[in-house]
Design a protein around this motif. Structure first.
Motif, short mmCIF file in Angstrom:
data_model
loop_
_atom_site.label_atom_id
_atom_site.label_comp_id
_atom_site.label_asym_id
_atom_site.label_seq_id
_atom_site.Cartn_x
_atom_site.Cartn_y
_atom_site.Cartn_z
N GLY A 36 9.89 3.46 4.23
CA GLY A 36 10.54 3.13 2.97
C GLY A 36 11.64 4.12 2.67
N ALA A 37 12.90 3.69 2.82
CA ALA A 37 14.05 4.55 2.55
C ALA A 37 14.29 4.61 1.04
N ARG A 38 14.39 5.83 0.51
CA ARG A 38 14.54 6.03 -0.94
C ARG A 38 16.02 6.16 -1.28
N LEU A 39 16.61 5.07 -1.74
CA LEU A 39 18.01 5.03 -2.13
C LEU A 39 18.13 5.45 -3.59
N GLU A 96 0.84 -1.20 0.00
CA GLU A 96 0.00 0.00 0.00
C GLU A 96 0.87 1.25 0.00
N ASP A 97 1.97 1.21 0.76
CA ASP A 97 2.83 2.38 0.90
C ASP A 97 3.61 2.66 -0.38
N SER A 98 4.11 1.62 -1.03
CA SER A 98 4.98 1.81 -2.20
C SER A 98 4.23 1.79 -3.53
N ALA A 99 3.03 1.24 -3.55
CA ALA A 99 2.19 1.21 -4.76
C ALA A 99 2.95 0.71 -5.98
N PRO A 100 3.49 -0.51 -5.95
CA PRO A 100 4.24 -1.01 -7.10
C PRO A 100 3.33 -1.34 -8.28
N LEU A 137 9.80 7.44 1.91
CA LEU A 137 8.64 7.46 1.03
C LEU A 137 7.38 7.86 1.82
N ASN A 138 6.68 8.84 1.32
CA ASN A 138 5.40 9.28 1.90
C ASN A 138 5.53 9.74 3.35
#
Length: 566
Positions: free
Chosen positions: A212-215, A132-136, A424-425
């Motif tokens: 969610g860490a955005r690398l 839900e958080d990353s919406a792939p 993320l978010n």
């Protein structure tokens, strides 16, 4: 010896050299970066095509060369493109350490899409949160994770799913992996900005929800070059100290590395897999950790480098098979994810045939290592995690963020190319964690006059169990979800094998009846197995609090005895 390290460091980072460092402005912040760094992971992967017939991925009886891997990744990327995946879209990978992880990873990052690393130990509820958080756009998962996803599939009706290593035919709502690798090997042509997201790895937070860490591509490339740098500078310094000519950069044989920790963490993926791939080495995958199997693979595959959590290195050394197996190929033995205890440094140095101790200290939020140390430097300073990498500035700060200087104890802050873009978010969490580019690590440390970092304590409220971060608030949330629980606190309990285990002090509502087995079963439905409390104390009286009403966690941790736990 340290003067020679300084000399080697300056030579390798000087203008015109492979590790030349420059300052660039990214998102309004001046940061250190390698001047000659490739712009993205796509270039890193494509550059390895020249390794051709060298073995790359090994799993059981399966073997895959670099040439075959490049064909596979081009096919996978083409299939994804034809299925509608575009640069910037997210592709979730949920599986154990199968070779398909690496093939999918390189395909996704090389076509400009973003890998979402899903913790393979997550239960369905945790999996649902990350999706839900990353919406792939696409989910690639193995058989066990496919079963977990089937429990929550109704919440993600539009999500395309690819199934890996099924024992039976894929369900009608999933595509079998064989379709991907049999597609035309035609890697899509894309342009990737260095500061585009490369992957999202989840790290638990004190709020009880993973972040969610955005690398970025810049951060991941800087990290793999940092690993290459540390593998060059310390041997060079040792050679200078002994009067021998330093080894030429790139002259070391390609490593054979054993992948024993999960690829959904930066230790295995960004540090071991990236570095081994860039060097044209071999990655030997393990399905699950077993010291006897690790020793067998070290012998059979001539493993030269082993990086796991410290307890893995300890179990290798202490296993009865250690004396019987041929471990002469092993040159590096150590780990990350937790500090190597000084006694383990000494054991590696004295008990192994050729291996030297090493460790890397880092975080998901720094795309891998912050500092690293090995061999003579580690033996000389076994309580240290080494100096910070060239692309990172470090300082120990006080309560107001002031730099405390040499040997002063404070929270370690770092800034540079490897630091993540943010969460993320979660702009709130990003703002709390990163100040003008400086990442607050949450670790209490000091930095000596040689620039070596010594970790003193952790400011973050978490348990470090065998290299896995378990944040207390997340476990407390699960405990409080049981109707019988009135009060609870979660804290770390020292453990000889894993470093720390999860402990919980619980006070029940009046008249409630609950035992440890029932409470663990309740937690297991909400948390991955490694987060479920190992030690549980049921207290008849309400938990002690301070004047502001906060539970006195430290008092409980110091007074409760392990032998009294259930």
């Amino acid at each position: 010896m340290y003067e020679h390290l300084k000399q080697a460091w300056q030579q390798l980072t000087a203008p015109g050299q492979p590790f030349e460092v420059e300052t660039v402005t990214v998102r309004g912040v001046p940061i250190r970066n390698y001047r000659h760094a490739p712009p993205s992971l796509r270039e890193i992967w494509l550059s390895t095509a020249g390794h051709a017939d060298r073995e790359y991925l090994v799993y059981g009886g399966e073997r895959c060369t670099y040439s075959e891997a490049h064909t596979f990744t081009a096919s996978i990327a083409r299939w994804m493109h034809d299925a509608g995946v575009r640069p910037g879209d997210r592709v979730a990978i949920a599986m154990r350490n199968f070779p398909e992880w690496m093939l999918a990873y390189w395909a996704v990052t090389s076509m400009g899409a973003v890998v979402v690393g899903m913790n393979a130990w997550w239960v369905a509820q945790e999996m649902a949160y990350a999706l839900e958080d990353s919406a792939p756009t696409l989910l690639i998962c193995d058989r066990e994770r496919l079963q977990r996803f089937s429990e929550i599939r109704e919440h993600f009706p539009a999500l395309n799913v690819v199934a890996v290593r099924l024992q039976d035919e894929a369900p009608d709502w999933a595509t079998d992996w064989t379709e991907l690798v049999n597609a035309a090997p035609d890697m899509p042509a894309v342009s990737i900005d260095p500061d585009d997201d490369a992957c999202i790895f989840y790290t638990s937070g004190t709020t009880g929800r993973p972040k969610g860490a955005r690398l970025t591509h810049r951060g991941c490339v800087a990290n793999v070059m940092n690993v290459a740098f540390i593998n060059t500078v310390q041997p060079m310094a040792a050679a200078l100290a002994s009067g021998k000519p330093p080894p030429a950069p790139g002259s070391a044989p390609a490593p054979n590395a054993l992948l024993a920790t999960p690829l959904f963490h930066v230790t295995a993926n960004n540090c071991v897999a990236h570095a081994t791939t860039l060097a044209g080495g071999k990655l030997v995958h393990m399905y699950k950790w077993d010291a006897a199997e690790a020793l067998r693979l070290i012998e059979a595959e001539a493993i030269s480098s082993f990086t796991g959590v410290p307890m893995m290195a300890r179990e290798i050394l202490m296993h009865p098979d250690f004396a019987r197996r041929d471990t002469s190929s092993l040159l590096v033995l150590g780990g990350g994810g937790a500090a190597l205890q000084p006694d383990l440094v000494e054991k590696i140095q004295t008990r192994s045939r050729a291996a030297r101790p090493n460790t890397g200290y880092g975080m998901t939020e720094t795309s891998g290592i912050i500092a690293a140390v090995s061999a003579d430097f580690f033996v000389d300073k076994p309580a240290s995690v080494g100096p910070a990498m060239p692309t990172l500035e470090v300082k120990c700060v006080g309560p107001s963020g002031e730099d405390l200087g040499v040997n002063a104890i404070g929270e370690l802050w770092v800034r540079g190319a490897p630091v993540i873009k943010g969460y993320l978010n979660r702009p709130d969490a990003t703002a709390e964690t990163i100040t003008e580019g400086w990442l607050h690590t949450g670790d209490i440390a000091r930095i000596d006059e040689a620039g070596f970092i010594f970790l003193v304590d952790r400011a973050k409220d978490m348990v470090l169990r065998g290299g896995e971060n378990v944040y207390c608030a997340e476990v407390e949330n699960a405990l409080f979800a049981h109707d019988a629980v009135a009060e609870c606190v979660v804290f770390a309990v020292a453990d000889e094998r894993l470093g720390e285990e999860v402990g919980a002090a619980v006070h029940l509502h009046p008249g409630a009846v609950l035992d440890a087995t029932q409470l663990r079963a309740h937690c297991a439905g909400q948390l991955a197995a490694f987060k479920v409390p190992r030690h549980i104390w049921f207290l008849a009286e309400p938990l002690p609090r301070n004047a502001s009403g906060k539970f006195l966690k430290r008092e409980l941790r110091e007074t409760l005895r392990v032998e009294d736990a259930q």
